[in-house]
Design an enzyme around this catalytic site. Structure first.
Site, PDB file in Angstrom:
ATOM      1  CB  CYS A  92      73.036  92.027  80.843  1.00  0.00           C
ATOM      2  SG  CYS A  92      74.532  91.005  80.711  1.00  0.00           S
ATOM      3  CG  HIS A 204      70.149  89.430  78.046  1.00  0.00           C
ATOM      4  ND1 HIS A 204      70.502  90.625  77.473  1.00  0.00           N
ATOM      5  CD2 HIS A 204      71.287  88.903  78.564  1.00  0.00           C
ATOM      6  CE1 HIS A 204      71.804  90.831  77.638  1.00  0.00           C
ATOM      7  NE2 HIS A 204      72.303  89.796  78.293  1.00  0.00           N
ATOM      8  CD  GLU A 206      67.344  91.990  76.524  1.00  0.00           C
ATOM      9  OE1 GLU A 206      68.576  92.060  76.397  1.00  0.00           O
ATOM     10  OE2 GLU A 206      66.771  91.842  77.634  1.00  0.00           O
TER      11      GLU A 206
END
Length: 262
Positions: A92, A204, A206
Protein backbone atom coordinates in the site's frame (compact mmCIF):
# COMPACT_ATOMS: atom_id res chain seq x y z
CA UNK A 1 10.27 -29.33 11.55
CA UNK A 2 9.53 -27.03 8.61
CA UNK A 3 11.96 -27.31 5.73
CA UNK A 4 13.23 -25.20 2.88
CA UNK A 5 12.56 -27.81 0.21
CA UNK A 6 11.72 -31.40 -0.56
CA UNK A 7 15.26 -32.47 0.32
CA UNK A 8 14.46 -31.79 3.95
CA UNK A 9 16.95 -29.03 4.65
CA UNK A 10 16.22 -26.81 7.64
CA UNK A 11 15.23 -23.24 6.76
CA UNK A 12 18.09 -20.78 6.50
CA UNK A 13 18.00 -18.28 9.37
CA UNK A 14 17.39 -14.78 8.06
CA UNK A 15 16.78 -11.39 9.66
CA UNK A 16 14.02 -9.29 8.11
CA UNK A 17 13.13 -5.78 9.17
CA UNK A 18 9.84 -3.92 9.04
CA UNK A 19 9.97 -0.13 8.79
CA UNK A 20 8.27 0.89 12.04
CA UNK A 21 7.56 4.59 11.65
CA UNK A 22 3.78 4.39 11.24
CA UNK A 23 1.15 2.05 9.85
CA UNK A 24 0.65 -1.72 10.01
CA UNK A 25 4.21 -2.75 10.91
CA UNK A 26 3.14 -4.88 13.89
CA UNK A 27 0.78 -6.91 11.72
CA UNK A 28 3.61 -7.72 9.30
CA UNK A 29 5.87 -8.70 12.16
CA UNK A 30 3.26 -10.95 13.70
CA UNK A 31 2.94 -12.96 10.48
CA UNK A 32 6.69 -13.09 9.84
CA UNK A 33 7.18 -14.64 13.26
CA UNK A 34 5.17 -17.64 12.10
CA UNK A 35 7.69 -18.49 9.38
CA UNK A 36 10.48 -20.84 10.56
CA UNK A 37 14.00 -19.44 10.51
CA UNK A 38 12.95 -15.78 10.41
CA UNK A 39 14.10 -13.22 12.95
CA UNK A 40 12.10 -10.02 12.65
CA UNK A 41 12.97 -6.56 13.97
CA UNK A 42 11.39 -3.13 13.90
CA UNK A 43 13.48 -0.70 11.88
CA UNK A 44 13.74 2.91 12.99
CA UNK A 45 17.48 3.56 12.94
CA UNK A 46 20.41 3.20 10.56
CA UNK A 47 21.92 0.38 12.62
CA UNK A 48 18.66 -1.56 12.57
CA UNK A 49 18.38 -1.09 8.81
CA UNK A 50 21.98 -2.21 8.22
CA UNK A 51 21.38 -5.37 10.26
CA UNK A 52 18.64 -6.83 8.05
CA UNK A 53 18.80 -8.84 4.84
CA UNK A 54 15.40 -7.65 3.62
CA UNK A 55 12.93 -4.89 4.45
CA UNK A 56 9.16 -4.52 4.42
CA UNK A 57 7.66 -1.04 4.11
CA UNK A 58 4.13 -1.38 5.51
CA UNK A 59 0.85 0.23 4.67
CA UNK A 60 -0.11 3.43 6.44
CA UNK A 61 -0.26 7.14 5.62
CA UNK A 62 2.47 7.58 3.04
CA UNK A 63 2.96 11.32 3.55
CA UNK A 64 3.24 10.91 7.33
CA UNK A 65 5.70 8.04 6.93
CA UNK A 66 7.82 10.11 4.55
CA UNK A 67 7.84 13.13 6.88
CA UNK A 68 8.91 11.00 9.86
CA UNK A 69 11.59 9.28 7.78
CA UNK A 70 12.91 12.67 6.63
CA UNK A 71 12.91 14.03 10.19
CA UNK A 72 14.88 11.02 11.40
CA UNK A 73 17.30 11.18 8.47
CA UNK A 74 16.27 7.79 7.11
CA UNK A 75 15.39 8.70 3.52
CA UNK A 76 18.99 8.54 2.19
CA UNK A 77 19.57 5.30 4.11
CA UNK A 78 16.41 3.71 2.72
CA UNK A 79 17.26 4.85 -0.81
CA UNK A 80 20.75 3.39 -0.48
CA UNK A 81 19.32 0.11 0.85
CA UNK A 82 17.04 -0.29 -2.19
CA UNK A 83 19.65 0.88 -4.71
CA UNK A 84 22.18 -1.58 -3.25
CA UNK A 85 20.00 -4.37 -4.62
CA UNK A 86 18.65 -5.56 -1.28
CA UNK A 87 15.15 -7.10 -1.17
CA UNK A 88 12.34 -4.68 -0.32
CA UNK A 89 8.57 -5.29 -0.26
CA UNK A 90 6.21 -2.34 -0.06
CA UNK A 91 2.52 -2.77 0.77
CA UNK A 92 0.00 0.00 0.00
CA UNK A 93 1.89 3.11 1.18
CA UNK A 94 5.07 1.08 0.70
CA UNK A 95 4.16 0.65 -2.97
CA UNK A 96 4.04 4.43 -3.32
CA UNK A 97 7.48 4.72 -1.68
CA UNK A 98 9.03 2.30 -4.18
CA UNK A 99 7.49 3.91 -7.27
CA UNK A 100 9.56 6.07 -9.59
CA UNK A 101 6.60 8.44 -9.94
CA UNK A 102 3.25 9.01 -8.24
CA UNK A 103 0.10 10.89 -9.10
CA UNK A 104 -2.32 12.47 -6.66
CA UNK A 105 0.26 13.44 -4.06
CA UNK A 106 -0.46 16.14 -1.51
CA UNK A 107 0.87 19.65 -2.06
CA UNK A 108 4.65 19.61 -2.02
CA UNK A 109 4.74 15.90 -2.77
CA UNK A 110 6.69 13.40 -0.72
CA UNK A 111 10.03 11.67 -0.86
CA UNK A 112 10.04 8.51 -2.97
CA UNK A 113 12.66 5.80 -2.66
CA UNK A 114 12.20 4.70 -6.25
CA UNK A 115 13.56 1.53 -7.79
CA UNK A 116 10.37 0.25 -9.38
CA UNK A 117 9.68 1.59 -12.86
CA UNK A 118 6.00 2.20 -12.16
CA UNK A 119 3.63 5.14 -11.99
CA UNK A 120 1.09 4.87 -9.18
CA UNK A 121 -2.10 6.73 -8.44
CA UNK A 122 -1.89 7.51 -4.74
CA UNK A 123 -5.57 7.05 -3.78
CA UNK A 124 -6.86 5.37 -6.93
CA UNK A 125 -9.74 3.60 -5.17
CA UNK A 126 -10.97 6.66 -3.29
CA UNK A 127 -11.29 7.61 0.35
CA UNK A 128 -11.32 5.41 3.45
CA UNK A 129 -15.04 4.76 3.04
CA UNK A 130 -14.32 3.16 -0.35
CA UNK A 131 -12.09 0.48 1.16
CA UNK A 132 -13.03 -3.08 0.20
CA UNK A 133 -11.80 -6.64 -0.06
CA UNK A 134 -12.01 -9.22 -2.81
CA UNK A 135 -10.29 -12.37 -4.06
CA UNK A 136 -7.70 -12.24 -6.82
CA UNK A 137 -5.80 -14.85 -8.82
CA UNK A 138 -2.55 -15.75 -7.08
CA UNK A 139 0.76 -15.47 -8.96
CA UNK A 140 3.07 -18.48 -9.17
CA UNK A 141 5.34 -17.19 -6.39
CA UNK A 142 2.35 -17.31 -4.02
CA UNK A 143 0.73 -20.49 -5.35
CA UNK A 144 4.02 -22.34 -4.84
CA UNK A 145 3.33 -22.25 -1.10
CA UNK A 146 0.10 -24.21 -1.47
CA UNK A 147 -3.49 -23.55 -0.45
CA UNK A 148 -5.82 -22.05 -3.08
CA UNK A 149 -5.20 -20.57 -6.53
CA UNK A 150 -6.48 -17.22 -5.32
CA UNK A 151 -5.96 -15.01 -2.28
CA UNK A 152 -7.85 -12.52 -0.15
CA UNK A 153 -6.93 -8.94 -1.06
CA UNK A 154 -7.77 -6.13 1.38
CA UNK A 155 -7.71 -2.64 -0.16
CA UNK A 156 -7.72 0.30 2.27
CA UNK A 157 -7.62 3.73 0.58
CA UNK A 158 -5.34 1.91 -1.81
CA UNK A 159 -3.10 2.99 -4.67
CA UNK A 160 -2.95 1.31 -8.06
CA UNK A 161 -0.32 1.03 -10.77
CA UNK A 162 -1.22 3.05 -13.85
CA UNK A 163 1.84 2.14 -15.91
CA UNK A 164 4.73 -0.31 -15.55
CA UNK A 165 8.04 -0.49 -17.39
CA UNK A 166 8.99 -3.43 -19.62
CA UNK A 167 11.19 -5.05 -16.95
CA UNK A 168 8.48 -5.00 -14.29
CA UNK A 169 6.64 -8.28 -13.73
CA UNK A 170 2.91 -7.97 -13.10
CA UNK A 171 1.89 -10.27 -10.24
CA UNK A 172 -1.77 -9.34 -9.83
CA UNK A 173 -4.47 -7.27 -11.51
CA UNK A 174 -7.88 -6.06 -10.39
CA UNK A 175 -10.83 -5.88 -12.79
CA UNK A 176 -12.74 -2.67 -12.22
CA UNK A 177 -16.50 -2.59 -11.77
CA UNK A 178 -18.45 -1.01 -14.66
CA UNK A 179 -18.88 2.14 -12.56
CA UNK A 180 -15.15 2.31 -11.79
CA UNK A 181 -14.25 1.60 -15.41
CA UNK A 182 -16.45 4.48 -16.56
CA UNK A 183 -14.70 6.87 -14.16
CA UNK A 184 -11.13 5.78 -14.91
CA UNK A 185 -11.43 4.87 -18.58
CA UNK A 186 -9.86 1.43 -18.18
CA UNK A 187 -11.03 -2.09 -17.38
CA UNK A 188 -8.15 -3.27 -15.19
CA UNK A 189 -5.40 -1.91 -12.98
CA UNK A 190 -2.20 -3.52 -11.74
CA UNK A 191 -2.13 -4.10 -7.97
CA UNK A 192 1.04 -6.17 -7.45
CA UNK A 193 4.43 -6.02 -9.19
CA UNK A 194 7.97 -7.25 -8.90
CA UNK A 195 11.30 -6.30 -10.45
CA UNK A 196 14.28 -8.31 -9.31
CA UNK A 197 14.23 -8.21 -5.51
CA UNK A 198 11.79 -5.30 -5.27
CA UNK A 199 8.12 -6.20 -4.78
CA UNK A 200 5.05 -4.05 -4.19
CA UNK A 201 1.39 -4.75 -3.47
CA UNK A 202 -1.48 -2.25 -3.32
CA UNK A 203 -3.37 -4.48 -0.87
CA UNK A 204 -2.63 -5.63 2.69
CA UNK A 205 -1.64 -9.33 3.03
CA UNK A 206 -0.70 -8.60 6.65
CA UNK A 207 -4.39 -8.10 7.51
CA UNK A 208 -5.28 -11.67 6.57
CA UNK A 209 -4.34 -15.11 7.88
CA UNK A 210 -2.73 -16.06 4.56
CA UNK A 211 1.06 -16.33 5.05
CA UNK A 212 1.92 -16.99 1.42
CA UNK A 213 2.87 -13.45 0.36
CA UNK A 214 5.19 -13.24 3.37
CA UNK A 215 6.59 -16.68 2.57
CA UNK A 216 7.24 -15.56 -1.00
CA UNK A 217 9.14 -12.51 0.23
CA UNK A 218 11.15 -14.53 2.75
CA UNK A 219 12.01 -16.98 -0.03
CA UNK A 220 13.20 -14.08 -2.18
CA UNK A 221 15.38 -12.76 0.66
CA UNK A 222 16.90 -16.19 1.35
CA UNK A 223 17.76 -16.82 -2.28
CA UNK A 224 19.28 -13.36 -2.61
CA UNK A 225 21.35 -13.78 0.58
CA UNK A 226 22.68 -17.16 -0.53
CA UNK A 227 24.29 -15.76 -3.67
CA UNK A 228 28.09 -16.15 -3.34
CA UNK A 229 28.81 -12.44 -3.90
CA UNK A 230 26.47 -11.26 -1.14
CA UNK A 231 28.00 -10.14 2.14
CA UNK A 232 25.84 -10.98 5.17
CA UNK A 233 24.56 -7.93 7.08
CA UNK A 234 26.41 -7.10 10.31
CA UNK A 235 25.10 -8.79 13.45
CA UNK A 236 24.01 -6.15 15.92
CA UNK A 237 22.63 -7.36 19.22
CA UNK A 238 19.61 -6.01 21.09
CA UNK A 239 18.16 -4.41 17.98
CA UNK A 240 14.50 -4.03 17.25
CA UNK A 241 11.47 -4.58 19.42
CA UNK A 242 9.33 -7.66 19.93
CA UNK A 243 5.81 -7.29 18.49
CA UNK A 244 3.50 -6.42 21.36
CA UNK A 245 0.18 -5.67 19.72
CA UNK A 246 -2.69 -7.26 21.67
CA UNK A 247 -4.86 -9.80 19.81
CA UNK A 248 -7.59 -7.24 19.20
CA UNK A 249 -8.21 -7.78 15.49
CA UNK A 250 -10.00 -10.66 13.71
CA UNK A 251 -6.72 -11.77 12.15
CA UNK A 252 -5.44 -12.55 15.63
CA UNK A 253 -7.60 -15.52 16.49
CA UNK A 254 -6.37 -18.22 18.85
CA UNK A 255 -4.58 -20.00 16.05
CA UNK A 256 -2.36 -16.90 15.65
CA UNK A 257 -1.71 -16.24 19.33
CA UNK A 258 1.50 -17.05 21.15
CA UNK A 259 1.02 -19.30 24.24
CA UNK A 260 1.58 -16.39 26.64
CA UNK A 261 -1.28 -14.48 24.98
CA UNK A 262 -3.87 -17.24 25.40
Amino acid sequence: MATDDAAGRAPTNIRIGVLALQGSFREHMFLLQRIPGVEVVEVRTRDELESVAGLIIPGGESTTMALVAERWGLIPELQAFAKAGKPVWGTCAGMIFLAESAEGQKKGGQSLLGGLDITVSRNFFGAQINSFETRLAAPDCVKSFGSTDDFRAVFIRAPAVLAAGPEVEVLAEYTLTPEEAAVHGREKVIVAVRKGVLMATAFHPELTTDLRWHQAFVDMVRKHSQQPDKVPPPLFHNLGRVPNRPPDLPVYGKEFMRPEQM
